[in-house]
Write an enzyme that holds these catalytic residues in place. Structure first.
Site, PDB file in Angstrom:
ATOM      1  N   TYR A   1      25.526  25.775  70.930  1.00 51.27           N
ATOM      2  CA  TYR A   1      26.381  26.953  71.126  1.00 51.27           C
ATOM      3  C   TYR A   1      27.135  26.789  72.437  1.00 51.27           C
ATOM      4  CZ  TYR A   1      27.951  31.688  72.015  1.00 51.27           C
ATOM      5  OH  TYR A   1      28.741  32.784  72.273  1.00 51.27           O
TER       6      TYR A   1
ATOM      7  N   GLU B   1      34.896  30.592  71.736  1.00 49.22           N
ATOM      8  CA  GLU B   1      33.519  30.304  71.321  1.00 49.22           C
ATOM      9  C   GLU B   1      33.501  29.208  70.264  1.00 49.22           C
ATOM     10  OE1 GLU B   1      30.342  33.468  70.282  1.00 49.22           O
ATOM     11  OE2 GLU B   1      31.028  32.735  68.346  1.00 49.22           O
TER      12      GLU B   1
END
Length: 372
Positions: A101, A188
């Protein structure tokens, strides 16, 4: 402004970030051509501004162009989190060895950007233990120096001497360039995947600061508002669609949120958030009431604590609608403040008695919705 995944990946590619081969389509038949161009198994992904697409069935895989068309037909027409699927992204299916992530957003409390990274990326990242989440604030005056990126990679437990570690250092620096140059609130990648010796952005989420859109003319514009939300904006009002069955109008963001919470306390659910603001006149208030009627609610609550807003103007707007188009559901009104007595006299003319307190009005609105 939120960007669709395919838009985010196009932006990533322009800055040199590695993304899968593929492109967006708007009808199922196009899936065959894209799959044939890629020449290997593909993934078909719904493009909606919502998460949880996989769990909703909005992501499917195909080994052949024919299977790609069949999968696309299944996804087109779906509704995910209340959003209709009108476009898909068809791209190569990646071999995934590991999922990470990576994001950069704004830490309002610290008043600076923050890089958030984890070696435990993929679905349900929100449930990853805090000990596996790395947060690194970035001084905007200094920027993202290579030593900062290398330190984050080291803390993720990824060797800097290997191909993955070196690539992630570059990706972190590039992600920060996108964040800064495009006035982003969020960039992101989840997941950022290891695929053999490569590191690839398998997904993208990009949100641009609305107040900076005037200087981001090269970015595509994404309309996020529903038709009702756009109509309210044209009236100068704040409106958000919700999932309940009690229509809500109040004058001020705080009192509107308080009304929503009070309805929920008594077991009800709001169909919308409508802040008619301060000083909204008779005509605009009447138009706002029409927006609420169009929601087809089971009941309606109007919660006015008049300061700049005049109670008589609200009452006149209510009277106008009641005598012209009428209300299809019971309406509960709490009316106190400026010109309160005059407003209540006007309501009495059409057979309505106003409540003094929000709690009483909200409780009544919930009871009436349950009966409807």
């Amino acid at each position: 402004m939120k960007m669709f995944e395919y838009m985010g990946k196009e932006l990533f590619a322009k800055f040199g970030l590695p993304v899968p081969s593929g492109r967006m389509i708007t009808n199922p038949e196009e899936a065959a051509a894209v799959a044939a161009e890629i020449g290997k198994p593909v993934v078909i992904k719904s493009q909606v501004l919502s998460g949880k697409r996989g769990k909703a069935g909005g992501i499917k895989f195909a080994d052949t162009p024919e299977q790609a068309v069949a999968a696309a037909k299944e996804i087109f027409g779906m509704t995910i989190q209340g959003l209709p699927v009108e476009r898909l992204l068809v791209e190569e299916k990646l071999k995934i060895d590991k999922e990470l992530y990576m994001s950069i957003t704004v830490d309002g409390a610290a008043k600076m950007p923050v890089l958030i990274a984890s070696a435990h990326g993929g679905m349900d990242i929100e449930e990853v233990d805090e000990e596996f989440i790395i947060k690194q604030h970035i001084d905007p005056e200094l920027g993202m120096h290579p030593f900062i990126a290398r330190d984050v990679v080291r803390r993720m437990g990824i060797p800097l001497s290997g191909p993955h570690g070196k690539e992630i250092v570059k990706i972190i620096q590039t992600l920060y360039r996108i964040f800064k140059q495009k006035d982003a609130e969020l960039v992101e990648i989840n997941p950022l995947v290891f695929s053999d010796d490569k590191v690839i952005a398998a997904d993208s989420k990009v949100t641009i600061d609305d107040d900076a859109l005037f200087r981001q003319k090269d970015l595509p514009y994404v309309e996020e508002r529903s038709a009702t939300e756009k109509a309210a904006k044209d009236l100068g009002l704040s409106f958000v669609d919700l999932d309940g069955n009690i229509a809500v109008m109040a004058n001020g963001a705080g009192i509107t949120m308080g009304t929503l919470d009070t309805l929920q306390y008594y077991g009800g659910a709001a169909a919308n958030f409508l802040d008619c603001g301060g000083g909204t006149g008779r005509e605009a208030t009447a138009e706002a009431l029409k927006l609420l009627i169009a929601k087809n609610p089971k009941s309606m609550i109007i919660n006015i604590f008049g300061g700049i807003t005049r109670c008589d103007q609200v009452a006149l707007a209510f009277k106008d609608i009641k005598e012209s188009v009428g209300f299809p559901c019971p309406v509960v009104i709490r009316l106190v403040g400026t010109n309160q007595d005059l407003g209540r006299e006007i309501l009495a003319e059409v057979g309505v008695e106003a409540f003094d307190f929000m709690q009483d009005a909200a409780k009544k609105a919930v009871e009436l919705a349950a009966q409807g």
